[in-house]
Design an enzyme around this catalytic site. Structure first.
Site, short mmCIF file in Angstrom:
data_model
loop_
_atom_site.label_atom_id
_atom_site.label_comp_id
_atom_site.label_asym_id
_atom_site.label_seq_id
_atom_site.Cartn_x
_atom_site.Cartn_y
_atom_site.Cartn_z
N GLY A 62 0.83 -1.20 0.00
CA GLY A 62 0.00 0.00 0.00
C GLY A 62 0.86 1.24 0.00
O GLY A 62 2.01 1.21 0.48
N GLN B 161 2.52 10.04 1.47
CA GLN B 161 3.83 9.41 1.55
C GLN B 161 4.74 9.79 0.38
O GLN B 161 5.94 9.51 0.41
CB GLN B 161 3.69 7.88 1.59
N HIS C 56 -4.65 0.89 7.41
CA HIS C 56 -3.32 1.51 7.53
C HIS C 56 -3.21 2.71 6.57
O HIS C 56 -2.79 3.79 6.97
CB HIS C 56 -2.26 0.45 7.20
N GLU C 57 -3.64 2.49 5.32
CA GLU C 57 -3.51 3.56 4.32
C GLU C 57 -4.47 4.72 4.60
O GLU C 57 -4.11 5.89 4.42
CB GLU C 57 -3.72 3.00 2.91
N CYS D 106 5.86 -0.06 7.40
CA CYS D 106 5.43 1.14 6.66
C CYS D 106 6.61 1.62 5.82
O CYS D 106 7.74 1.65 6.30
CB CYS D 106 4.99 2.23 7.65
N LEU D 107 6.32 1.97 4.59
CA LEU D 107 7.40 2.40 3.68
C LEU D 107 8.05 3.70 4.14
O LEU D 107 9.13 4.04 3.69
CB LEU D 107 6.86 2.57 2.26
N HIS E 22 -3.03 7.08 6.97
CA HIS E 22 -2.06 8.02 6.39
C HIS E 22 -2.76 9.30 5.92
O HIS E 22 -2.18 10.38 5.98
CB HIS E 22 -1.33 7.39 5.20
NI NI Z 1 2.46 3.25 5.84
#
Ligand code: NI
Length: 190
Positions: free
Chosen positions: A60, A65, A153-154, A111-112, A157
């Site tokens: 995701g 991000q 999760h997304e 998480c990226l 963000h």
């Molecule tokens: Ni994340």
């Protein structure tokens, strides 16, 4: 923070992923004008996001991000077209959580924007989300388990919320490098 791209280039490009500490990760993103979704600039941005997600090996990626404060994210949660292949990526624009199961389950999430850490996060087991897809079509989707976890999760963000805030305890934050030796060992005892 996005690099310039030659005009008329239809190829996507890899975007810079905002890392923990960047203010954009803590801000509430803005709704998109649905009429803007089909514009060439937005379609190119979505292609760039897909390529960035693929290059990063994530499941995701949310627009904040990649330094863009708009309410949209990608999630690799649709059934694979090829049974042996990876899940298909769906685009969620202006997503709304319209139903969430009372039951929650805890699971480890990376998480990226801070790939060095894993956080144990309680999430609703099942959710319903309404959104516009990449072609601005209204959609409704029911998800459970891992897919439900990914979209929660997304969605976080888009509200400037990170897994770090969702941890029940700071003890539920570990280095990803220790996952195999610490968590997997303990999970055998569950
Ligand atoms: Ni994340």
């Amino acid at each position: 923070m996005v690099e310039a791209r030659p005009v008329g280039d239809n190829q996507g490009m890899i975007l810079t992923i905002a890392q923990l500490g960047q203010p954009v990760l803590r801000e509430r993103a803005a709704e998109l004008d649905p009429a803007s979704i089909v514009a060439p600039e937005m379609q190119q941005f979505l292609q760039d996001m897909r390529e960035t997600l693929a290059a990063a090996g994530g499941v995701g990626l949310a627009a904040p991000q990649v330094f863009r404060g708009q309410r949209l994210f990608l999630a690799a949660i649709l059934p694979a077209l090829d049974p042996e292949g990876p899940p298909e990526i769906e685009t969620f624009i202006n997503p709304l959580l319209t139903h969430a199961s009372p039951e929650k389950a805890a699971g480890w999430e990376g998480c990226l924007s801070f790939a060095e850490l894993l956080v144990l996060v309680p999430r609703h087991r099942a959710v319903r989300m309404t959104y516009l897809d990449a072609e601005a079509r209204p959609c409704v989707i029911d998800l459970h388990g891992f897919a439900a976890r990914v979209v929660q999760h997304e969605l976080d963000h888009l509200d400037g919320i990170l897994t770090l805030e969702r941890a029940a305890s700071t003890r539920d934050i570990i280095k990803a490098s220790e996952f195999e030796s610490v968590v997997k060992k303990n999970s055998l005892e569950l």
